[in-house]
Design an enzyme around this catalytic site. Sequence first.
Site, PDB file in Angstrom:
ATOM      1  N   GLY A  12       0.780  -1.234   0.000  1.00 22.67           N
ATOM      2  CA  GLY A  12       0.000   0.000   0.000  1.00 22.67           C
ATOM      3  C   GLY A  12       0.814   1.288   0.000  1.00 22.67           C
ATOM      4  N   ASN A  14       1.501   3.014  -2.622  1.00 21.79           N
ATOM      5  CA  ASN A  14       0.776   3.943  -3.510  1.00 21.79           C
ATOM      6  C   ASN A  14      -0.459   4.506  -2.816  1.00 21.79           C
ATOM      7  OD1 ASN A  14       1.895   4.227  -6.388  1.00 21.79           O
ATOM      8  ND2 ASN A  14       2.156   2.045  -5.947  1.00 21.79           N
ATOM      9  N   MET A  91      -3.926  -6.679  -7.389  1.00 26.25           N
ATOM     10  CA  MET A  91      -3.408  -7.804  -8.172  1.00 26.25           C
ATOM     11  C   MET A  91      -4.497  -8.739  -8.703  1.00 26.25           C
ATOM     12  SD  MET A  91      -0.361  -6.938  -8.205  1.00 26.25           S
ATOM     13  CE  MET A  91       0.890  -6.028  -7.281  1.00 26.25           C
ATOM     14  N   HIS A 110       0.634   1.056 -13.330  1.00 24.33           N
ATOM     15  CA  HIS A 110       1.427  -0.108 -13.758  1.00 24.33           C
ATOM     16  C   HIS A 110       2.908   0.270 -13.717  1.00 24.33           C
ATOM     17  CE1 HIS A 110       2.300  -3.902 -15.626  1.00 24.33           C
ATOM     18  NE2 HIS A 110       3.140  -3.266 -16.427  1.00 24.33           N
ATOM     19  N   LEU A 150      -6.248  -6.430 -20.062  1.00 18.40           N
ATOM     20  CA  LEU A 150      -5.277  -6.139 -19.012  1.00 18.40           C
ATOM     21  C   LEU A 150      -4.257  -5.076 -19.458  1.00 18.40           C
ATOM     22  CD1 LEU A 150      -4.963  -7.353 -16.193  1.00 18.40           C
ATOM     23  CD2 LEU A 150      -3.366  -9.018 -17.153  1.00 18.40           C
ATOM     24  N   ASP A 151      -4.055  -4.058 -18.647  1.00 15.80           N
ATOM     25  CA  ASP A 151      -3.044  -3.014 -18.877  1.00 15.80           C
ATOM     26  C   ASP A 151      -3.202  -2.368 -20.255  1.00 15.80           C
ATOM     27  OD1 ASP A 151      -1.959  -3.705 -16.390  1.00 15.80           O
ATOM     28  OD2 ASP A 151      -0.550  -5.121 -17.279  1.00 15.80           O
ATOM     29  N   GLU A 181       5.859   6.266  -9.662  1.00 16.64           N
ATOM     30  CA  GLU A 181       4.502   5.890  -9.220  1.00 16.64           C
ATOM     31  C   GLU A 181       3.919   6.863  -8.211  1.00 16.64           C
ATOM     32  OE1 GLU A 181       3.814   1.721  -8.317  1.00 16.64           O
ATOM     33  OE2 GLU A 181       5.677   1.193  -9.302  1.00 16.64           O
TER      34      GLU A 181
HETATM   35  C1  GAR Z   1       3.349  -1.206  -7.397  1.00 17.58           C
HETATM   36  O1  GAR Z   1       4.657  -1.209  -7.940  1.00 17.58           O
HETATM   37  C2  GAR Z   1       2.325  -1.195  -8.508  1.00 17.58           C
HETATM   38  O2  GAR Z   1       2.704  -0.431  -9.605  1.00 17.58           O
HETATM   39  C3  GAR Z   1       2.281  -2.647  -8.854  1.00 17.58           C
HETATM   40  O3  GAR Z   1       2.343  -3.310  -7.620  1.00 17.58           O
HETATM   41  C4  GAR Z   1       3.054  -2.512  -6.679  1.00 17.58           C
HETATM   42  C5  GAR Z   1       2.196  -2.313  -5.448  1.00 17.58           C
HETATM   43  O4  GAR Z   1       2.885  -1.656  -4.436  1.00 17.58           O
HETATM   44  N1  GAR Z   1       1.091  -2.962  -9.588  1.00 17.58           N
HETATM   45  C6  GAR Z   1       1.046  -3.906 -10.535  1.00 17.58           C
HETATM   46  O5  GAR Z   1       1.994  -4.611 -10.833  1.00 17.58           O
HETATM   47  C7  GAR Z   1      -0.306  -4.061 -11.199  1.00 17.58           C
HETATM   48  N2  GAR Z   1      -0.181  -4.802 -12.427  1.00 17.58           N
HETATM   49  P1  GAR Z   1       2.153  -0.945  -3.217  1.00 17.58           P
HETATM   50  O6  GAR Z   1       1.153  -1.960  -2.643  1.00 17.58           O
HETATM   51  O7  GAR Z   1       3.261  -0.653  -2.234  1.00 17.58           O
HETATM   52  O8  GAR Z   1       1.462   0.289  -3.720  1.00 17.58           O
END
Ligand code: GAR
Length: 215
Positions: A12, A14, A91, A110, A150-151, A181
């Site tokens: 979490g 982000n 995810m 992403h 997806l994406d 990010e």
């Molecule tokens: C982040 O790097 C995000 O971009 C990625 O998972 C991580 C989550 O980190 N997302 C993906 O790969 C989605 N396809 P966080 O839980 O610390 O925010």
Amino acid sequence: MLRVAVCVSGGGTNLQAIIDGVREGTIKNTQIVRVISNNPGAYALERAEKAGIAHSCVSPRSFPDRNAFNEAFLAELIDADPDLIVLAGFMVAVPANVVSHFHHRIINIHPALIPSFCGKGYYGLRVHERALARGVKVTGATVHFVDEDLDHGPILLQKAVEIQEGDTPKILQRRVMEQAEWVILPRAISLIAEGRVSIDQDLITHIAPAAYEKN
Ligand code: GAR
């Protein structure tokens, strides 16, 4: 106020960047109305709790089949009544019923420059492993609207990050988070909250200047 629901699965960071942005006012005109996790153990849920934000868990494992999960997930989102859904390290592939109900009202972060290193199997650390294995010299992050694939939906923001000699997947993951990010995801939410984002008929996004930039 833009009502935002944030979907999470793990650490979490982000989500934290969004919480901080709303609190500090760099994300304008926005409130986080709910944090939803598919994973009961996600640390992101603790971040929501600490910030006093309503949170819940809808885990596929609690349902007899995928269809039942999809319906429960949609019901949870409808109950939160968001204007925008933010996938912040979520995810789970967003089910078609949710994508169509919230058409062009879901964004995802992403950890690569789409259309590179994205799609099935490209999530979390794996994205960075594959970028390093391919030997690219620049990677980054992308915020895009979510569609059925997806994406794949319209790209809203991207930011490039340089790969450095000696990078490991974890080192690179951290740099992409810090430099890209945690910058572009809060910025994307604020742009939407300010009413500055549009998507044209060719599915290209456009960002209008801020009110004080006009003329
Ligand atoms: C982040 O790097 C995000 O971009 C990625 O998972 C991580 C989550 O980190 N997302 C993906 O790969 C989605 N396809 P966080 O839980 O610390 O925010």
